[in-house]
Design an enzyme around this catalytic site. Structure first.
Site, PDB file in Angstrom:
ATOM      1  NE  ARG A 125     114.545  54.487  78.839  1.00 14.69           N
ATOM      2  CZ  ARG A 125     114.781  53.297  78.327  1.00 14.69           C
ATOM      3  NH1 ARG A 125     114.858  52.250  79.127  1.00 14.69           N
ATOM      4  NH2 ARG A 125     114.922  53.136  77.044  1.00 14.69           N
ATOM      5  CE  LYS A 147     115.766  75.511  88.737  1.00 12.86           C
ATOM      6  NZ  LYS A 147     115.974  76.983  88.649  1.00 12.86           N
ATOM      7  CD  GLU A 189     123.202  81.664  95.049  1.00 15.11           C
ATOM      8  OE1 GLU A 189     121.992  81.844  95.305  1.00 15.11           O
ATOM      9  OE2 GLU A 189     123.650  81.559  93.885  1.00 15.11           O
ATOM     10  CE  LYS A 231     116.984  75.360  95.524  1.00 13.96           C
ATOM     11  NZ  LYS A 231     118.191  75.431  94.740  1.00 13.96           N
ATOM     12  CD  GLU A 241     112.892  78.723  87.764  1.00 14.59           C
ATOM     13  OE1 GLU A 241     113.754  78.050  88.340  1.00 14.59           O
ATOM     14  OE2 GLU A 241     113.144  79.642  87.001  1.00 14.59           O
ATOM     15  NE  ARG A 245     113.846  75.342  91.860  1.00 19.79           N
ATOM     16  CZ  ARG A 245     114.298  74.110  91.978  1.00 19.79           C
ATOM     17  NH1 ARG A 245     113.457  73.100  91.946  1.00 19.79           N
ATOM     18  NH2 ARG A 245     115.585  73.868  92.137  1.00 19.79           N
ATOM     19  CG  ASN A 249     116.029  82.267  89.203  1.00 21.00           C
ATOM     20  OD1 ASN A 249     116.901  81.496  89.595  1.00 21.00           O
ATOM     21  ND2 ASN A 249     114.977  81.874  88.517  1.00 21.00           N
ATOM     22  CG  HIS A 252     120.296  84.177  89.990  1.00 18.55           C
ATOM     23  ND1 HIS A 252     120.104  84.518  91.311  1.00 18.55           N
ATOM     24  CD2 HIS A 252     121.034  83.031  90.015  1.00 18.55           C
ATOM     25  CE1 HIS A 252     120.675  83.601  92.087  1.00 18.55           C
ATOM     26  NE2 HIS A 252     121.245  82.695  91.327  1.00 18.55           N
ATOM     27  CG  HIS A 256     122.406  84.304  84.708  1.00 21.12           C
ATOM     28  ND1 HIS A 256     121.143  83.767  84.765  1.00 21.12           N
ATOM     29  CD2 HIS A 256     123.144  83.589  85.612  1.00 21.12           C
ATOM     30  CE1 HIS A 256     121.124  82.775  85.652  1.00 21.12           C
ATOM     31  NE2 HIS A 256     122.320  82.654  86.170  1.00 21.12           N
ATOM     32  CG  HIS A 270     126.649  81.763  90.351  1.00 15.13           C
ATOM     33  ND1 HIS A 270     125.893  82.244  89.301  1.00 15.13           N
ATOM     34  CD2 HIS A 270     125.760  81.354  91.301  1.00 15.13           C
ATOM     35  CE1 HIS A 270     124.606  82.121  89.600  1.00 15.13           C
ATOM     36  NE2 HIS A 270     124.499  81.585  90.812  1.00 15.13           N
TER      37      HIS A 270
HETATM   38  N1  GLY Z   1     119.222  77.907  92.112  1.00  7.81           N
HETATM   39  C1  GLY Z   1     117.882  78.231  91.819  1.00  7.81           C
HETATM   40  C2  GLY Z   1     116.961  77.062  91.913  1.00  7.81           C
HETATM   41  O1  GLY Z   1     117.338  76.013  92.365  1.00  7.81           O
HETATM   42  O2  GLY Z   1     115.833  77.175  91.513  1.00  7.81           O
END
Ligand code: GLY
Length: 373
Positions: A125, A147, A189, A231, A241, A245, A249, A252, A256, A270
């Site tokens: 957990r 993430k 990025e 970031k 998000e 956040r 993107n 993106h 995608h 990517h």
């Molecule tokens: N890579 C986008 C984020 O971490 O929100």
């Protein structure tokens, strides 16, 4: 003594951590891991490429400070980020008797960081983990912000959890072993951060990007630091998000669709898709009258000057038509109630989130890009 050239603090109450940045800080890893506590036996998960290049250095540094360690090297590549290798990793961590108070080390690029972070999130957990990112993309993006997850047959990153690391150690000297294509893909990025929220940083990249790519270490440290700081600021405002956040993107939604159209293969990495997607997001913004016509030209000029993929014509092989690409955008997990969300821009360094984008405008940007191939 570990001497990071810079430190970025991610200030999330109860889950705060530092990102240490600088060349050769890997050698001081034990010193910063020791205060986290846990057993003196560490479980390291890496990939076969990073293992061959850097694992012995990491383990030697740990041993010198009285730690023992065991390592699991997974196959390198995106295909690793799925259920079979997650199961293998979790069971290996259990074999290593990792307990609630222990710390797991993720040593590699984005695939390893995401998978091991998720394994740490679900093991007993939740156990703590340290990110030691070895690629540009992982140092400026995926290792920061919590993430974690794996891909599903239905799409990328659809299974996962928010689980913040306890420490990120970004050794910028490790970037020296990257293939130039991988380095530049990660740089996509970095450019994204300038474009979304810091025009002065984009100016700096225009001036210093070539030296940075050629190996200038101070430039690399500055670029990683500025990206991580941006970031961290965004993640502190919106960890899960719900709003801001999504600015991360930028590029993106297009990316995608292009990644799906090229089968997530070597045809398009990517970060390459992010770079092309950023150029297209600025093109779309300009056509909608949101930003000047010069802005997309400037974005493309910088990407070209860096030798990066900039347009759809830079992607080898066939691509589906504009309507099909738009359909692939609809598969993106950032779609809310069927509405596509785009990150558009009023200028370089001034991006915003909107669901109010006419379908025809997107189709015409895609159509024009396809017709130039
Ligand atoms: N890579 C986008 C984020 O971490 O929100």
């Amino acid at each position: 003594m570990i001497r990071p050239q810079s430190t970025v603090h991610v200030d999330l109450p109860g889950r705060e951590y530092d990102i240490l940045i600088g060349p050769d800080i890997l050698d001081g890893v034990a010193e910063v891991i020791a205060p986290l506590g846990g057993r003196k036996h560490l479980a390291i998960v890496t990939d076969e490429t990073v293992s061959a290049l850097h694992l012995s250095r990491l383990q030697t540094g740990l041993e010198a400070a009285g730690f023992t360690s065991a390592a699991l090297a997974l196959p390198a590549g995106e295909a690793t980020k799925g259920w079979p290798q997650l199961q293998r990793t979790v069971e290996w961590l259990l074999d290593q008797k990792v307990e609630r108070g222990d710390v797991v080390i993720a040593f590699g690029g984005g695939v390893i960081g995401d998978l091991v972070g998720f394994a740490a999130a679900i093991l007993r957990r939740g156990v703590r983990f340290v990110q030691i990112p070895t690629t540009v993309l992982a140092q400026v993006d995926s290792s920061v912000g919590g993430k974690t997850g794996i891909n599903a047959p239905h799409g990328k990153n659809l299974i996962g959890a928010f689980h913040q690391p306890s420490l990120v150690l970004a050794d910028t000297a490790l970037l020296g072993t990257l293939a130039p294509r991988d380095f530049l893909a990660g740089y996509g990025e970095v450019v994204k951060y300038g474009l979304l929220g810091d025009a002065a940083f984009f100016d700096w990249l225009e001036e210093n990007g070539p030296a940075l790519a050629a190996g200038d270490m101070d430039a690399r440290v500055y670029a990683v630091t500025r990206s991580c700081q941006m970031k961290a600021d965004i993640v502190q405002r919106d960890e899960t998000e719900q709003g801001d956040r999504a600015l991360l993107n930028l590029g993106h939604t297009f990316c995608h669709a292009f990644e799906a159209a090229t089968g997530y293969s070597d045809r398009l990495l990517h970060g390459e898709g992010v770079a092309i997607g950023c150029a297209m997001a600025f093109e779309l913004s300009s056509r909608l009258g949101l930003c000047s016509q010069e802005a997309p030209s400037r974005v493309r000029a910088h990407l070209r000057a860096m030798g990066m993929k900039t347009d759809l014509r830079d992607i080898d092989g066939d691509l589906p038509d504009a309507a099909a690409l738009l359909g692939l955008m609809g598969q993106d997990k950032k779609v809310i109630a069927g509405q596509l969300r785009f990150i558009l821009a009023r200028d370089i360094g001034d991006a915003f989130i909107t669901s109010d984008v006419p379908r025809d405008a997107v189709l015409s940007v895609l159509d024009d890009a396809l017709s130039q191939r």
